[in-house]
Design an enzyme around this catalytic site. Structure first.
Site, short mmCIF file in Angstrom:
data_model
loop_
_atom_site.label_atom_id
_atom_site.label_comp_id
_atom_site.label_asym_id
_atom_site.label_seq_id
_atom_site.Cartn_x
_atom_site.Cartn_y
_atom_site.Cartn_z
N LYS A 163 0.85 -1.21 0.00
CA LYS A 163 0.00 0.00 0.00
C LYS A 163 0.87 1.25 0.00
O LYS A 163 0.55 2.26 -0.66
CB LYS A 163 -0.91 -0.01 1.23
CG LYS A 163 -1.74 1.26 1.44
CD LYS A 163 -2.64 1.57 0.26
CE LYS A 163 -3.73 2.57 0.58
NZ LYS A 163 -3.29 3.82 1.20
N GLU A 176 1.12 6.75 -6.69
CA GLU A 176 0.04 7.73 -6.76
C GLU A 176 0.60 9.15 -6.76
O GLU A 176 0.19 10.00 -7.58
CB GLU A 176 -0.89 7.52 -5.57
CG GLU A 176 -2.03 8.51 -5.44
CD GLU A 176 -2.81 8.28 -4.15
OE1 GLU A 176 -3.05 9.25 -3.41
OE2 GLU A 176 -3.16 7.10 -3.86
#
Length: 466
Positions: free
Chosen positions: A183, A190
């Site tokens: 993550k 991102e």
């Protein structure tokens, strides 16, 4: 209701959304929040799902309302709050009960907690997709034992996003902190993806004098091609929106100072420990840090002038540059994950990770299907060298060079796009310049070097000048 199938602690934005998602999928859920009023307000606003939700006022009541062996999801802020919650649950749970930390935890903390000898089972879980994803289907990256995943996997796959082929975007990544590590890298990618889009937006706005509406149309068109993704989609939407307090584009009214919660920074820091070069992500983190220095940037423009206008770059050239940048960024991210697998002894499934990211998460894009296929063919290969992506890069590389060269020549900051290009050029150079660095290190520190003829631990003929 007699007992719930699962419990959840923390009814903030993400926790409340995830609880409703679980209830909607048919799993009775008991909920508790430190502020009792929040718990009752959540239950009252659950509508038709309220009958699947059991509000509780104390931790003891929460535990009592969950069927054994109990499973409790923590949706509390990362850091000390998680440790405090684990300590509060310790006298209430048994060794077969399972606690899942679904916050944005540092994977080192998850490793520590997994090894701490807690008197109950523990699993770390990365959840991506924001409030909308948590409510209707996030991407889920879990870390813990296979037995614990098998126990809760039915619920997690049910509430997760589904790819176009119907497969759930939820999987066990590996042991302990593996889920939170994946993550973290997701969040680093991102950062980089957003930064590259922002750099192209800046060229269109400042270098080519395009209006927000014109930029929106360009992004919208790109979302029908290879760049199809959630971030391009929302970039088209935010540039199309109007300020409700006036008639100007909303994006033009937003202060140029980007926030961050730290996960991108964690990615950059951890990459240094793993000796994993991720310059596009590092550039994106740097750019956010520089964006906070608003007064200094204003003073810099007053002293040195603003970037030049009059850049002439067709939209298709900018599109190709973004395609190349995106591939290079993801290639770096997957190489970092591969490095972590070797360093921490995790069996990380790279194609499986790409598949988990195909829907629900912020970086979801059509390109991830092909990335999963390429990684399945050869997980140990640099993604940029996979035939499909190598062909795309070869086609898009002239555009990336053109965009970076023109932008830099006119003074436009393109840190992420330029960093991707520089990394690629280093990776395609068989004989670089580190021999000079090794000679310098040996000269001033007698560190030694390897020769091209295979002799190791050699020293140079520097003599008394050392």
């Amino acid at each position: 209701m007699a007992q719930a199938e699962i419990g959840l602690i923390g009814l903030g934005t993400m926790g409340a959304a995830l609880a409703l998602n679980i209830a909607e999928k048919g799993f009775p859920i008991a909920v508790w929040n430190r502020t009792t009023e929040v718990t009752h307000r959540f239950h009252a606003g659950a509508g038709e799902l309220a009958e699947q939700v059991v509000p509780t006022e104390t931790l003891e009541e929460l535990v009592a309302k969950i069927a054994e062996p109990r499973t409790i999801i923590l949706m509390v802020p990362a850091g000390p709050a998680v440790d405090d919650q684990l300590a509060a649950l310790t006298p209430l749970l048994g060794q077969d009960d399972l606690v899942i930390d679904a916050g944005n935890a540092d994977f080192h903390d998850t490793n520590r907690r997994s090894e701490a000898g807690l008197p109950f089972r523990f699993l770390g879980m990365g959840v991506s997709g924001g409030e909308e994803g948590a409510r209707h289907g996030p991407s889920i990256m879990a870390g813990g034992t296979a037995a614990d995943w098998d126990r809760i996997g039915k619920v997690l796959t049910a509430i997760s996003a589904k790819a176009e082929d119907g497969s759930p975007c939820a999987a066990r990544m590996g042991d302990a902190g593996a889920g939170h590590f994946v993550k973290m890298v997701h969040n680093g990618i991102e950062y980089a993806d957003m930064q590259m889009i922002a750099e192209v937006y800046g060229l269109l706005r400042d270098g080519m004098d395009k209006s927000a509406g014109q930029i929106s149309a360009i992004f919208d068109n790109w979302n029908n091609g290879p760049l199809q993704s959630y971030l391009i989609e929302i970039s088209a939407k935010v540039t199309a929106a109007s300020d409700p307090h006036g008639d100007r584009p909303m994006v033009d009214m937003i202060l140029d100072r980007a926030g961050q919660k730290g996960t991108g920074r964690w990615t950059a820091i951890e990459a240094q420990h793993l000796a994993a070069p991720i310059p596009v992500i590092e550039a994106a983190v740097m750019a956010r840090n520089v964006s906070a220095r608003l007064d200094e940037r204003k003073a810099g423009e007053e002293r040195f002038g603003a970037p030049a206008t009059g850049i002439d770059l067709p939209p298709q050239v900018l599109e190709q540059a973004l395609i190349a940048g995106k591939i290079l960024c993801y290639a770096q991210g997957f190489l970092m994950i591969e490095g972590a697998a070797k360093s921490f002894g995790w069996s990380l499934d790279l194609p499986g990770i790409a598949r988990v990211w195909r829907a629900g998460c912020i970086i979801r894009s059509a390109m991830l299907n092909d990335m999963a296929d390429a990684l399945a063919e050869d997980p140990g290969r640099n993604l940029a060298m996979a035939p499909y992506f190598a062909d795309l890069i070869e086609k898009a590389l002239p555009a990336l060079r053109q965009v970076v060269a023109n932008g830099i020549a006119a003074g436009h900051p393109l840190p992420a796009l330029a960093s991707g290009l520089m990394w690629f050029d280093m990776m395609r150079t068989a004989r670089g310049t580190a021999n000079m660095i090794q000679a310098q290190r040996d000269f001033f520190g007698a560190h030694g070097f390897e020769r091209i003829d295979g002799i190791a631990d050699e020293h140079g003929p520097w003599g008394s000048s050392q």
